[in-house]
Scaffold this motif. Structure first.
Motif, PDB file in Angstrom:
ATOM      1  N   GLU A 176     -35.918  17.127  16.573  1.00 40.07           N
ATOM      2  CA  GLU A 176     -34.893  16.553  17.450  1.00 40.07           C
ATOM      3  C   GLU A 176     -33.560  16.367  16.730  1.00 40.07           C
ATOM      4  O   GLU A 176     -32.502  16.254  17.367  1.00 40.07           O
ATOM      5  N   TYR A 177     -33.592  16.334  15.403  1.00 42.01           N
ATOM      6  CA  TYR A 177     -32.363  16.231  14.618  1.00 42.01           C
ATOM      7  C   TYR A 177     -31.979  17.581  14.004  1.00 42.01           C
ATOM      8  O   TYR A 177     -31.079  17.647  13.173  1.00 42.01           O
ATOM      9  N   THR A 222     -29.717   3.853  10.694  1.00 42.98           N
ATOM     10  CA  THR A 222     -29.159   3.526  12.002  1.00 42.98           C
ATOM     11  C   THR A 222     -28.844   4.840  12.731  1.00 42.98           C
ATOM     12  O   THR A 222     -28.763   5.912  12.126  1.00 42.98           O
ATOM     13  N   ASP A 223     -28.642   4.757  14.022  1.00 42.41           N
ATOM     14  CA  ASP A 223     -28.290   5.950  14.801  1.00 42.41           C
ATOM     15  C   ASP A 223     -27.009   6.573  14.268  1.00 42.41           C
ATOM     16  O   ASP A 223     -26.883   7.809  14.181  1.00 42.41           O
ATOM     17  N   GLU A 224     -26.054   5.730  13.914  1.00 45.82           N
ATOM     18  CA  GLU A 224     -24.788   6.236  13.394  1.00 45.82           C
ATOM     19  C   GLU A 224     -25.000   6.968  12.065  1.00 45.82           C
ATOM     20  O   GLU A 224     -24.411   8.033  11.829  1.00 45.82           O
ATOM     21  N   GLN A 225     -25.832   6.406  11.197  1.00 42.78           N
ATOM     22  CA  GLN A 225     -26.103   7.051   9.910  1.00 42.78           C
ATOM     23  C   GLN A 225     -26.818   8.380  10.104  1.00 42.78           C
ATOM     24  O   GLN A 225     -26.529   9.370   9.415  1.00 42.78           O
ATOM     25  N   LYS A 226     -27.761   8.424  11.036  1.00 42.12           N
ATOM     26  CA  LYS A 226     -28.473   9.674  11.308  1.00 42.12           C
ATOM     27  C   LYS A 226     -27.520  10.745  11.815  1.00 42.12           C
ATOM     28  O   LYS A 226     -27.593  11.908  11.392  1.00 42.12           O
ATOM     29  N   LYS A 227     -26.633  10.367  12.721  1.00 41.95           N
ATOM     30  CA  LYS A 227     -25.677  11.331  13.269  1.00 41.95           C
ATOM     31  C   LYS A 227     -24.721  11.830  12.186  1.00 41.95           C
ATOM     32  O   LYS A 227     -24.286  12.979  12.203  1.00 41.95           O
ATOM     33  N   LYS A 228     -24.384  10.937  11.250  1.00 39.92           N
ATOM     34  CA  LYS A 228     -23.427  11.317  10.224  1.00 39.92           C
ATOM     35  C   LYS A 228     -24.035  12.246   9.180  1.00 39.92           C
ATOM     36  O   LYS A 228     -23.409  13.240   8.783  1.00 39.92           O
ATOM     37  N   TRP A 229     -25.269  11.943   8.737  1.00 39.36           N
ATOM     38  CA  TRP A 229     -25.809  12.628   7.575  1.00 39.36           C
ATOM     39  C   TRP A 229     -26.836  13.711   7.892  1.00 39.36           C
ATOM     40  O   TRP A 229     -26.909  14.722   7.184  1.00 39.36           O
ATOM     41  N   LEU A 230     -27.656  13.522   8.908  1.00 42.90           N
ATOM     42  CA  LEU A 230     -28.759  14.458   9.128  1.00 42.90           C
ATOM     43  C   LEU A 230     -28.312  15.884   9.432  1.00 42.90           C
ATOM     44  O   LEU A 230     -28.928  16.835   8.928  1.00 42.90           O
ATOM     45  N   PRO A 231     -27.269  16.104  10.229  1.00 48.99           N
ATOM     46  CA  PRO A 231     -26.843  17.498  10.454  1.00 48.99           C
ATOM     47  C   PRO A 231     -26.498  18.229   9.161  1.00 48.99           C
ATOM     48  O   PRO A 231     -26.851  19.398   8.985  1.00 48.99           O
TER      49      PRO A 231
END
Length: 839
Positions: A176-177, A222-231
């Motif tokens: 999903e990420y 956090t959701d914000e951290q996931k969006k920032k780093w995972l991609p």
């Protein structure tokens, strides 16, 4: 006579009750009936009735719970609370991290074998299998082990690009990420295969998929951290590392001196609440090339600023270990220098002085401040069951396949060296350990897919890396001079150099064995110990009372079971199935009962002192470990269809487990400080003496012989070994020589038998083969096979030689182990007359 019969009958009934673990009320009822019968029949006189009436009354009293609790349990409860050792928050977090799994069954003395038999291995999905068969193969082809380790000290740019392009860094990141979302079993297989090609390649891939920013973000970000780093982590644009260890902190991460202080500072032109960091990290894999750094540090808040932000309470000043994500180029961070840990994978230090980061960079946000240690131990308990066990299995499979082929091809005294009994001692052990390693890898990785078994993964990490050490050393002994000369022809030298890395990281093996396996296992896996400790801390007398008497019954039952199974040769133990594994199920149950009883007595006698008796607890940990290893081997054999050709390997592994268990118990009894107690324990575990022996020479020889023969079993036991490195690859050449030998061996033996007798006039192999054909000793086809095989055989036994300039670092001429020329080879054969060139 009737009195004697009655006494024997009472003892027999009591023995049965203890063996089956009968409840207290049943003991009381049957004791009362026996007492009444004795009085009624006159078997008990007045004195006997009076004497036996006292314990019967005590037994009856114990069934009246409120009375028992007040008279018996309360004093014990008070004493227990006084001697209960203090447990720090970090110790508690480490203890509670992960899940209890199959190891609990081994520790409780009466294993529920259905837990093992009904457990399902993780099967690779079509996508995972395709990745293993295709992307992993292609990546391995991009890497030359010798060039990576000696010339470049790094992976080639094409390999780095392919790793990023194909998502090797994102195997654990969910789909999903954008990640591959692979199972632990798939990750394990990938790392194993890559490691058979090049250790640095495997380490580079495994670290981002083990303890690091990716996993911590997935679980706690956090959701914000996931969006920032995972991609970026998925695409490979971001390369992660995690800074945990340092000069003053290795296995004891709780002693971390790296600090963070909550304060206000400036970030991107604004005044924000954040943390001022000071740290010195060492031994950090991927640090020299990392773009994002995970940092662990001890967080302090002397002004209570964080508490006021979170809940308005500014009284808390010490938060403890906290984790944050920081860009590697962030101001104040010094990164890029390298360590050189025996292999070329990227590893180096990270320094920071007065580095200010916003409070939002804490993984999980400000609310997760101080939760870093729990994060780390939970993730490490799972990752420990994937990466290093995979490296160990790679070493075992590679040693098995290459040493088996080499010991068949290499000849001395006119015989394959693999036929010498001294060599077979090592090669049989390599084969048995390779089977053990794969069995442990598959079961442990599958367990990680179902839960987070912290004790099992510690067992796997310690014992599998130790088996790796032994297997690589054995392989070096067999390869001898061929093994010690480094160069493109030597595929095992890097593994030999890097073994200490596997032994050291993710919890040093000495620590893991002496403190973790039994220390954590005894408390987490025991049915009563940890609940008793919790009841004491919560001052819950009622709960403690129930646990205490359950524990007493448990100890009596396990002691009697251990003694009974020892006296009967485990005949009364249970096996869930018939067939060749049935005796081993029974033996494991016997030793499970012995471990449970010995552990209870030990903890009762030594109490908190056991924590400092590391060698004693390590030996009990060895017993627990071997019980788990035995389970893994049995499961592996059964899941593989109980194939007849695997039986010897399974028996070797299980016989070795039983011997190691017995050896551990012997060492434990020999060194137990309370000698009378040691004698009692020895009697309970070995009532007829220790009859367990090392693996027999006959069985070991069977394994040694089998590994020199082409077979489906040989391919299955080394199925993850990369074998497509091209015509110049050392492994490919050895495999080709091994294959040619199957058809060339008979004519080759005839040819060199004649050669050793001096029957040929020619001075080189070609002319001698012509004479052999002319004389009718060989036909032309046989001579051609002998010529082809002999050329390749000589190539695979050669060692590399280099120009001095090349050794000193001048790689401009491309001199990478050219070896001798054909003309030099012919001179060697002419000089020896073939007498010493039989292999």
């Amino acid at each position: 006579m009737s009195f004697v019969i009655a006494v024997v009958a009472v003892i027999a009934v009591a023995w049965v009750l203890a063996f089956v673990g009968a409840p207290l009320w049943l003991w009381t009822v049957l004791s009362a009936l026996a007492y009444a019968a004795g009085v009624a029949t006159g078997s008990l006189g007045a004195i006997g009735a009076g004497v036996l009436g006292v314990p019967l009354a005590v037994l009856a009293l114990l069934n009246i719970v409120p009375l028992r609790r007040a008279i018996v349990t309360r004093p014990i409860f008070g004493a227990f609370k006084k001697v209960l050792p203090e447990m720090s928050s970090t110790e508690r977090e480490a203890l509670e991290a992960g899940d209890v799994w199959l190891e609990a069954e081994m520790f409780r003395g009466r294993p529920d074998w259905s837990q093992l038999l009904t457990f399902n291995y993780t099967k690779l999905t079509d996508a995972e299998q395709s990745f293993l068969d295709n992307e992993c193969e292609e990546l391995c082809k991009l890497v030359d082990d010798w060039k990576v380790e000696f010339e470049d000290k790094d992976l080639p740019p094409a390999a780095w690009a392919y790793i990023k392009e194909k998502g090797f860094f994102s195997m654990l990141i969910k789909k999903e990420y954008g990640g591959l979302g692979f199972s632990a079993a798939a990750q394990s297989a990938v790392v194993t295969k890559l490691a058979t090609r090049n250790i640095s390649l495997a380490v580079t891939v495994m670290v981002p998929n083990s303890l690091g920013p990716g996993e911590l973000l997935m679980h706690y970000g956090t959701d914000e951290q996931k969006k920032k780093w995972l991609p970026g982590l998925v695409s490979g644009e971001e390369i992660p590392c995690f800074g945990l260890t340092g000069p003053e902190v290795g296995s004891d991460a709780t002693a971390m001196p790296d600090s963070g202080v909550v304060c206000y500072g400036e970030h991107e032109g604004q005044r924000v609440l954040g943390i001022k960091l000071n740290f010195s990290k060492r031994y950090i894999t991927l640090a020299p090339v990392a773009t994002v750094v995970g940092l662990a540090f001890n967080l302090k808040d002397p002004q209570g600023l964080l508490g006021k932000l979170l809940n308005g309470d500014g009284t808390k000043s010490d938060y403890g270990i906290t984790c944050a994500l920081v860009p590697a180029k962030h101001e104040g961070i010094q990164i890029g220098r390298r360590h050189f840990p025996g292999a070329a994978f990227m590893n180096g230090p990270i320094f920071g002085r007065d580095v200010f980061i916003p409070i939002d960079w804490v993984i999980g946000g400000p609310a997760m401040a101080g939760k870093g240690w729990r994060m780390l131990v939970e993730c490490l308990s799972a990752g420990r069951g994937i990466s290093l066990p995979a490296l160990a299995t790679a070493g075992g499979q590679a040693a098995f396949r290459m040493t088996g082929a080499y010991s068949r091809v290499r000849r001395q005294f006119k015989m394959a060296i693999g036929k010498f009994e001294g060599v077979q001692e090592a090669t049989g052990r390599i084969a048995g350990n390779a089977y053990t390693l794969e069995a442990m890898r598959v079961l442990t990785a599958s367990a990680v897919d179902h839960c987070a078994p912290s004790v099992v993964t510690a067992i796997a990490k310690y014992h599998m890396t130790e088996l790796l050490r032994r297997s690589v050393t054995d392989a070096m002994d067999v390869l001898s001079g061929r093994g010690i000369q480094q160069g493109p022809r030597n595929p095992i030298a890097t593994a030999y150099k890097v073994v200490p890395v596997a032994i050291t990281v993710e919890g040093a093996n000495i620590l893991t064995r002496n403190l973790m396996i039994f220390g954590q296992g005894a408390i987490r896996c025991h049915e009563y110990v940890f609940p008793e400790m919790e009841a004491a801390r919560e001052n819950d007398l009622a709960a403690f009372d129930k646990l205490l008497f359950g524990h007493v019954g448990f100890s009596i039952n396990r002691g009697v079971r251990a003694l009974t199974l020892g006296l009967t040769g485990s005949a009364l133990a249970r096996s869930p199935m018939s067939g060749p594994m049935a005796p081993y199920f029974k033996q494991l149950e016997r030793f499970s009962a012995a471990l449970a009883f010995s552990s209870d007595v030990t903890m009762g006698v030594l109490g908190g002192e056991l924590k400092r008796k590391e060698r004693l607890s390590a030996r009990l940990g060895d017993v627990l470990s071997q019980l788990y290893i035995g389970c893994a081997v049995i499961k592996f054999f059964i899941e593989n269809g109980q194939k007849a050709e695997e039986l010897d390997h399974a028996r070797w592994a299980l016989d070795n487990c039983l011997y190691e268990i017995a050896k551990a118990f012997e060492g434990f009894f020999d060194n137990f400080p309370a000698r009378p107690i040691a004698a009692v324990l020895r009697l309970a575990v070995f009532p007829l003496g220790n009859q367990y022996k090392p693996v027999s020479d006959r069985l070991n020889q069977k394994l040694a012989d089998a590994m020199m023969e082409p077979s489906d079993l040989r391919d299955r036991m080394s199925h993850l070994v990369f074998r497509n490195g091209g015509e110049g690859d050392a492994v490919v050449k050895l495999e080709r020589a091994f294959e040619l030998l199957q058809t060339a061996e008979a004519p080759y033996a005839k040819f060199f038998k004649a050669l050793s007798k001096g029957e040929f006039a020619g001075g080189d192999t070609a002319s001698r083969l012509q004479e052999a054909v002319a004389r009718g000793l060989l036909n032309p086809q046989e001579a051609a096979r002998v010529a082809e095989y002999d050329a390749l055989r000589y190539e695979v036994i050669l060692t590399d030689d280099f120009a001095p300039e090349y050794i000193q670092g001048d790689f401009s001429q491309g001199d990478s182990g050219i070896g001798v020329t054909e003309a030099e080879r012919a001179k060697v054969l002419e000089f020896t007359g073939g007498r010493n060139r039989v292999g």
